[in-house]
Design an enzyme around this catalytic site. Sequence first.
Site, PDB file in Angstrom:
ATOM      1  N   LEU A 178       0.826  -1.202   0.000  1.00 36.78           N
ATOM      2  CA  LEU A 178       0.000   0.000   0.000  1.00 36.78           C
ATOM      3  C   LEU A 178       0.863   1.255   0.000  1.00 36.78           C
ATOM      4  CD1 LEU A 178      -2.744   1.364   0.065  1.00 36.78           C
ATOM      5  CD2 LEU A 178      -2.752   1.095   2.576  1.00 36.78           C
ATOM      6  N   LYS A 179       2.006   1.210   0.676  1.00 35.80           N
ATOM      7  CA  LYS A 179       2.891   2.388   0.693  1.00 35.80           C
ATOM      8  C   LYS A 179       3.317   2.774  -0.725  1.00 35.80           C
ATOM      9  CE  LYS A 179       5.492   5.694   2.149  1.00 35.80           C
ATOM     10  NZ  LYS A 179       6.704   5.563   2.947  1.00 35.80           N
ATOM     11  N   LEU A 180       3.592   1.797  -1.574  1.00 32.42           N
ATOM     12  CA  LEU A 180       3.954   2.105  -2.956  1.00 32.42           C
ATOM     13  C   LEU A 180       2.800   2.770  -3.692  1.00 32.42           C
ATOM     14  CD1 LEU A 180       5.949  -1.066  -4.072  1.00 32.42           C
ATOM     15  CD2 LEU A 180       6.832   1.086  -3.156  1.00 32.42           C
TER      16      LEU A 180
END
Length: 298
Positions: A178-180
């Site tokens: 999700l961070k990407l």
Amino acid sequence: MTSPTPDSPARTGTPTVAVLGTGVMGAGMVRSLRRAGIVVRAWNRDPAKAQALTGTGAEACDSPADAARGADVLLTMVFDADAAVDVVRQAAPAAGTVWLQTTTVGVEGADRTVEVARELGLVLVDAPVLGTRKPAEEGALVVLASGPEEVRAGLEPVLEAIGARTLWLGEAGAGSRLKLVCNAWVLSLTAAVAQSVSLAEGLGVDPQHFLDAVRGGAADSPYAHAKGAQMIAGDFPVSFSLAGAAKDARLIRSALQASGVTDALTAAVLHAMDGAAAQLPDAAAVDMGAVVRGFRPA
């Protein structure tokens, strides 16, 4: 939190946290943890950066192993997956220690941390964060946590100290994915602001008028004004370094390619970042708003 069992110290009291990496983000986390009364043992490759935090009550340690000794939680906030794996191996924490891995490491890097945690007998919580220097200092990060359900309660004091919100996303690795997704949007937005500021300058338009025109509209963003002001002033104090942003852009590009999604937009963003970095003496010493240099004539 030396063990994820019901009688773990972190379930019955405040955990001791070893923070490995006290740069821009790690230093802010240390301060937030100390305001919450959490015992912190800090280490950084540059000892002066850890020593600078002793005024908060944190203990500066000479090595990752010194910091990890007796800690319930090992928090890593370093540059990339290689650095995260390296410092954890140096730390050699006791089996059962919770590894709160907050570095942005990408998909392959997250998979590596899972394997290393298994090898060392650590309980991995993959938890990259959204936010830069100011939210880190204020304990207002958004934590994208993924890992075993049974450690959530014990980690609450730590996560509440560093973050305004924590999203629990499933098995370890989901947070890094999700961070990407989130950083793809942030980096694209920053590059879009840089392009519009540069285009305004190229057309003989005051770039401040661009920010004034979008203010309050559906396309407005506080982030656009923060980065746009940097770009117009030509002053780039580091909240999220250009070098770090380019590293993340490469991780995003790899994820796009691996998932079958076109990487055209991120490739263009990365091209602008690399162009800006080539004009600067040290891309790690300037904020990613300096990407505007990649849109201007060299």
